[in-house]
Motif scaffolding. Structure first.
Motif, PDB file in Angstrom:
ATOM      1  N   VAL A 155      34.646 -43.095 -21.564  1.00 17.35           N
ATOM      2  CA  VAL A 155      35.132 -44.278 -21.512  1.00 17.35           C
ATOM      3  C   VAL A 155      36.512 -44.277 -21.158  1.00 17.35           C
ATOM      4  CG1 VAL A 155      35.517 -46.562 -22.989  1.00 17.35           C
ATOM      5  CG2 VAL A 155      33.443 -45.053 -23.334  1.00 17.35           C
TER       6      VAL A 155
ATOM      7  N   ILE B 180      39.838 -46.854 -20.375  1.00 19.99           N
ATOM      8  CA  ILE B 180      39.982 -48.431 -20.722  1.00 19.99           C
ATOM      9  C   ILE B 180      39.038 -49.329 -20.737  1.00 19.99           C
ATOM     10  CG2 ILE B 180      41.811 -49.944 -19.904  1.00 19.99           C
ATOM     11  CD1 ILE B 180      42.800 -47.918 -17.635  1.00 19.99           C
TER      12      ILE B 180
ATOM     13  N   SER C 220      33.916 -35.303 -16.478  1.00 23.11           N
ATOM     14  CA  SER C 220      34.849 -34.913 -17.625  1.00 23.11           C
ATOM     15  C   SER C 220      36.088 -34.526 -17.373  1.00 23.11           C
ATOM     16  CB  SER C 220      34.134 -33.823 -18.318  1.00 23.11           C
ATOM     17  OG  SER C 220      34.503 -33.318 -19.574  1.00 23.11           O
TER      18      SER C 220
ATOM     19  N   SER D  96      39.822 -38.358 -29.131  1.00 23.35           N
ATOM     20  CA  SER D  96      40.304 -38.853 -28.108  1.00 23.35           C
ATOM     21  C   SER D  96      41.250 -37.959 -27.248  1.00 23.35           C
ATOM     22  CB  SER D  96      41.128 -40.260 -28.438  1.00 23.35           C
ATOM     23  OG  SER D  96      41.900 -40.850 -27.287  1.00 23.35           O
TER      24      SER D  96
ATOM     25  N   CYS E 278      42.297 -39.123 -15.744  1.00 18.80           N
ATOM     26  CA  CYS E 278      41.599 -38.316 -16.803  1.00 18.80           C
ATOM     27  C   CYS E 278      42.260 -37.351 -17.630  1.00 18.80           C
ATOM     28  CB  CYS E 278      40.643 -37.461 -15.820  1.00 18.80           C
ATOM     29  SG  CYS E 278      41.198 -36.047 -14.878  1.00 18.80           S
TER      30      CYS E 278
HETATM   31  C1  LIG Z   1      42.510 -43.171 -19.172  1.00 22.30           C
HETATM   32  C2  LIG Z   1      41.753 -43.038 -20.574  1.00 22.30           C
HETATM   33  C3  LIG Z   1      41.216 -44.109 -20.997  1.00 22.30           C
HETATM   34  C4  LIG Z   1      40.481 -44.056 -22.177  1.00 22.30           C
HETATM   35  N1  LIG Z   1      40.222 -45.298 -22.624  1.00 22.30           N
HETATM   36  C5  LIG Z   1      39.468 -45.210 -23.980  1.00 22.30           C
HETATM   37  C6  LIG Z   1      38.749 -46.431 -24.410  1.00 22.30           C
HETATM   38  O1  LIG Z   1      38.796 -47.377 -24.025  1.00 22.30           O
HETATM   39  N2  LIG Z   1      37.863 -46.332 -25.550  1.00 22.30           N
HETATM   40  C7  LIG Z   1      37.757 -45.155 -26.171  1.00 22.30           C
HETATM   41  O2  LIG Z   1      37.247 -45.164 -27.090  1.00 22.30           O
HETATM   42  N3  LIG Z   1      38.317 -43.928 -25.661  1.00 22.30           N
HETATM   43  C8  LIG Z   1      39.038 -44.019 -24.626  1.00 22.30           C
HETATM   44  N4  LIG Z   1      39.394 -42.919 -23.982  1.00 22.30           N
HETATM   45  C9  LIG Z   1      39.237 -41.457 -24.871  1.00 22.30           C
HETATM   46  C10 LIG Z   1      37.874 -40.658 -24.165  1.00 22.30           C
HETATM   47  O3  LIG Z   1      37.025 -41.730 -23.615  1.00 22.30           O
HETATM   48  C11 LIG Z   1      37.386 -39.822 -24.932  1.00 22.30           C
HETATM   49  O4  LIG Z   1      38.307 -38.833 -25.322  1.00 22.30           O
HETATM   50  C12 LIG Z   1      36.594 -38.941 -24.110  1.00 22.30           C
HETATM   51  O5  LIG Z   1      35.484 -38.283 -24.889  1.00 22.30           O
HETATM   52  C13 LIG Z   1      37.065 -37.886 -23.012  1.00 22.30           C
HETATM   53  O6  LIG Z   1      36.150 -37.222 -22.293  1.00 22.30           O
HETATM   54  P1  LIG Z   1      36.239 -35.970 -21.480  1.00 22.30           P
HETATM   55  O7  LIG Z   1      36.810 -34.982 -22.530  1.00 22.30           O
HETATM   56  O8  LIG Z   1      34.958 -35.583 -21.002  1.00 22.30           O
HETATM   57  O9  LIG Z   1      37.301 -36.290 -20.303  1.00 22.30           O
HETATM   58  C14 LIG Z   1      40.373 -42.826 -23.002  1.00 22.30           C
HETATM   59  C15 LIG Z   1      40.791 -41.737 -22.145  1.00 22.30           C
HETATM   60  C16 LIG Z   1      41.372 -41.756 -20.926  1.00 22.30           C
HETATM   61  C17 LIG Z   1      41.932 -40.435 -20.480  1.00 22.30           C
END
Ligand SMILES: Cc1cc2nc3c(=O)[nH]c(=O)nc-3n(C[C@H](O)[C@H](O)[C@H](O)COP(=O)(O)O)c2cc1C
Length: 259
Positions: free
Chosen positions: A54, A56, A9, A116, A222
């Motif tokens: 997720v 990219i 995360s 996001s 991240c």
């Molecule tokens: C580099 C990057 C790429 C991402 N690509 C996608 C994606 O392809 N599809 C999507 O729905 N969200 C995408 N997101 C959003 C994250 O998947 C989403 O906000 C996630 O819940 C973040 O989790 P975390 O807070 O645990 O890091 C992306 C985020 C980042 C940082």
């Protein structure tokens, strides 16, 4: 412990989902994947949950490294939750294949839309919509928990076919470029040289040089450095100056420093 959940995360969504799932399942411990990778202690849980964002339209590289490092656990029950900003695409299918290469079976793959954190495309959206996503995620976890406890087989969830074709191709083309994409990060005049960006980076990709952060091209994208900066000094390209920062409201800096 009957169960163990491992998470990756950057901004807390996946950690929050991991915690909610552990609480709904009971007798389940929660561990950060990067921490586990440091000492690789034995995993004796019967049920293993994997929660990650997720990136990219695919599985993040650190999660791939975690799967590659797992010992032989073919007799365990595996489930996965992919948190995302609304486009899970083919991520959980890709993840199922990664496990299968290691002789492990994914029995449930759950798509969990959250706010996001991909700031190059904008902020996390209105607070009301964010709350709706948290509530929907909580409801989903509560509804799935009885089946997960009984080690049931459930669908591996996926996005529409066009997304899986187009976005998986983009994922394949961009995956190897990710570590160097940090060349777009910079710190503006609000930087106080506090060093939090370096401490939250799970890839240990940042050092502080002459009072400013320096990124060393082993980035996982991240966005923890940018999103957790207390003065919002870290930018990515030109547009992020305008966008609201995000981390899950129930996850604090201390939690992420344990990653
Ligand atoms: C580099 C990057 C790429 C991402 N690509 C996608 C994606 O392809 N599809 C999507 O729905 N969200 C995408 N997101 C959003 C994250 O998947 C989403 O906000 C996630 O819940 C973040 O989790 P975390 O807070 O645990 O890091 C992306 C985020 C980042 C940082």
């Amino acid at each position: 412990m009957k169960g163990a959940i491992f998470y990756y995360s950057g901004t807390g969504n996946s950690l929050w989902v991991a915690r909610q799932a552990a609480s709904a399942l009971g007798e389940t411990s929660v561990h950060a994947m990067p921490q586990w990778l440091l000492s690789r202690p034995p995993i004796d849980a019967e049920s293993i949950g994997l929660v990650f964002p997720v990136y990219i339209w695919g599985v993040p590289a650190p999660v791939m490294r975690f799967i590659a490092a797992l010992p032989d656990l073919h007799d365990r029950y595996f489930f996965a939750c992919a948190t995302n900003g609304g486009q899970v695409s083919n991520t959980l299918v890709q993840f199922e294949k990664l496990l299968s290469v290691r002789g492990l079976k994914l029995s449930a793959g759950v798509d969990i839309p959250m706010p996001s954190n991909y700031i190059p495309w904008g902020g996390p959206g209105p607070k009301q919509i964010q709350q709706q996503r948290f509530q929907a995620a909580q409801a989903r976890i509560t509804a799935l928990a009885p089946g997960l406890k009984q080690h049931q087989t459930m669908p591996i969830e996926k996005g529409p076919l066009w997304q899986r074709i187009v976005f998986s191709a983009i994922n394949r083309l961009s995956f190897n470029q990710v570590p160097k994409m940090d060349s777009k990060f910079w710190a503006d005049d609000k930087c106080t040289n506090c060093g939090i960006c370096a401490r939250v980076c799970p890839a240990k990709n940042i050092t502080i040089e002459s009072g400013k952060p320096l990124w060393h091209h082993t980035c996982e994208q991240c966005f923890a450095c940018l999103q957790w900066c207390p003065t919002e000094a870290i930018q990515y390209g030109k547009r992020t100056v305008r966008f609201e920062r995000y981390h899950h409201p129930e996850v604090g800096l201390k939690d992420v420093l344990k990653n």
